[in-house]
Design an enzyme around this catalytic site. Structure first.
Site, mmCIF file in Angstrom:
data_model
loop_
_atom_site.group_PDB
_atom_site.id
_atom_site.type_symbol
_atom_site.label_atom_id
_atom_site.label_comp_id
_atom_site.label_asym_id
_atom_site.label_seq_id
_atom_site.Cartn_x
_atom_site.Cartn_y
_atom_site.Cartn_z
ATOM 1 N N GLY A 1 11.423 55.769 -38.875
ATOM 2 C CA GLY A 1 12.297 54.801 -38.232
ATOM 3 C C GLY A 1 13.233 55.395 -37.195
ATOM 4 O O GLY A 1 14.031 54.686 -36.591
ATOM 5 N N SER B 1 7.630 57.400 -32.923
ATOM 6 C CA SER B 1 6.439 56.736 -32.381
ATOM 7 C C SER B 1 6.657 56.283 -30.939
ATOM 8 O O SER B 1 5.756 56.381 -30.104
ATOM 9 C CB SER B 1 6.064 55.531 -33.247
ATOM 10 O OG SER B 1 5.694 55.947 -34.539
ATOM 11 N N ARG C 1 -0.674 49.986 -44.334
ATOM 12 C CA ARG C 1 0.114 48.781 -44.111
ATOM 13 C C ARG C 1 -0.753 47.760 -43.376
ATOM 14 O O ARG C 1 -1.849 48.077 -42.927
ATOM 15 C CB ARG C 1 1.367 49.121 -43.297
ATOM 16 C CG ARG C 1 2.328 50.030 -44.044
ATOM 17 C CD ARG C 1 3.454 50.524 -43.165
ATOM 18 N NE ARG C 1 4.308 51.479 -43.866
ATOM 19 C CZ ARG C 1 4.963 52.469 -43.296
ATOM 20 N NH1 ARG C 1 4.861 52.658 -41.978
ATOM 21 N NH2 ARG C 1 5.725 53.273 -44.009
ATOM 22 N N ARG D 1 11.109 46.372 -39.640
ATOM 23 C CA ARG D 1 9.653 46.548 -39.772
ATOM 24 C C ARG D 1 9.054 45.588 -40.791
ATOM 25 O O ARG D 1 7.890 45.223 -40.714
ATOM 26 C CB ARG D 1 9.331 47.974 -40.214
ATOM 27 C CG ARG D 1 9.521 49.041 -39.159
ATOM 28 C CD ARG D 1 9.089 50.370 -39.745
ATOM 29 N NE ARG D 1 9.211 51.473 -38.802
ATOM 30 C CZ ARG D 1 8.912 52.732 -39.104
ATOM 31 N NH1 ARG D 1 8.462 53.028 -40.315
ATOM 32 N NH2 ARG D 1 9.050 53.682 -38.201
ATOM 33 N N ARG E 1 13.182 56.093 -48.740
ATOM 34 C CA ARG E 1 13.104 56.616 -47.370
ATOM 35 C C ARG E 1 14.489 56.982 -46.845
ATOM 36 O O ARG E 1 14.663 57.997 -46.173
ATOM 37 C CB ARG E 1 12.440 55.596 -46.441
ATOM 38 C CG ARG E 1 10.944 55.474 -46.630
ATOM 39 C CD ARG E 1 10.279 54.772 -45.474
ATOM 40 N NE ARG E 1 8.853 54.659 -45.681
ATOM 41 C CZ ARG E 1 7.963 55.625 -45.445
ATOM 42 N NH1 ARG E 1 8.393 56.784 -44.976
ATOM 43 N NH2 ARG E 1 6.678 55.433 -45.667
ATOM 44 N N ASN F 1 18.676 60.768 -30.766
ATOM 45 C CA ASN F 1 18.042 59.554 -30.256
ATOM 46 C C ASN F 1 18.963 58.340 -30.376
ATOM 47 O O ASN F 1 18.814 57.516 -31.279
ATOM 48 C CB ASN F 1 16.726 59.313 -30.989
ATOM 49 C CG ASN F 1 15.808 58.380 -30.234
ATOM 50 O OD1 ASN F 1 16.255 57.612 -29.390
ATOM 51 N ND2 ASN F 1 14.522 58.440 -30.531
#
Length: 210
Positions: A21, A25, A51, A144, A155, A178
């Site tokens: 997260g 990606s 998923r 998500r 997580r 980020n």
């Protein structure tokens, strides 16, 4: 792990690490879009279930626990890591396939895997993608809608440890904070390109175009 000797030819692999997260990606998608012939993504094996939007052989190689155990016993992996009861691994074959195509191999792996790869002779470029805050990470993961409350909390707990590892001096060559994705991508891209240019100066061939 007996894969400590995994001599690679060509460009150094690029390792991107960071909590789920954190925006990895997105960074990688933009990098592939800008340099479609330069990089190749190493598709990991995992024992977790896919998923809803994930395809076998595209997002992961999905295998059962017994198959994973057999592959580990056969020394087919460069690194493996366990998260939330599932095993993840980077296969030697996946990395070699990318190298044979003349591309820079990108690996998206956990801290456990980073430590294992450091013990090989792959000499990777190591980048850590750091999210703004744990709260921001939680918001992204909830959006998500792919996690149960239990796996989400696992997580987030893992993310605390990952961030501590990622920010520890000497663990990575570059830390991307980020906060703004556009700024983060430019910083990420410029660092990676600069590292590849350094390799070119030493005689390593980098594939920039078709």
């Amino acid at each position: 792990m007996s894969s400590s000797k995994f001599l690679v030819n060509g460009p150094r692999p690029l390792v991107l690490c960071g909590p789920s997260g954190s925006g990895k990606s997105t960074l990688l998608k933009r990098l592939f879009d800008e340099f479609p012939y330069t990089f190749g993504f190493s598709i990991s094996h995992t024992t977790r279930a896919p998923r809803a939007n994930e395809l076998n052989g595209v997002h992961y190689h999905f295998v059962d626990h017994q198959t994973m155990k057999e592959k580990i016993a056969n020394d087919e992996f460069i690194e493996t890591a366990v998260f939330s009861g599932n095993t993840y691994g980077t296969s030697k074959a996946a990395v070699r396939d990318i190298q044979q195509a003349g591309k820079v191999c990108i690996l998206d792996i956990e801290p456990q895997g980073v430590e294992q790869i450091k013990k090989t002779d792959m000499n990777p470029i190591l980048v850590f993608n750091n999210p703004p805050t744990i709260k921001d990470l939680e918001i992204r993961l909830r959006k998500r809608q792919s996690e149960t409350e239990e796996t989400l909390q696992k997580r987030l707990a893992a993310a605390v440890d990952e961030i501590a590892y990622g920010l520890k001096a000497g663990n990575f060559h570059k830390i991307i904070n980020n906060i703004d994705i556009d700024d983060s991508y430019i910083e990420f891209r410029d660092f990676v390109v600069d590292e590849l240019k350094k390799q070119e100066a030493k005689g390593v061939t980098i594939r920039w175009e078709q």
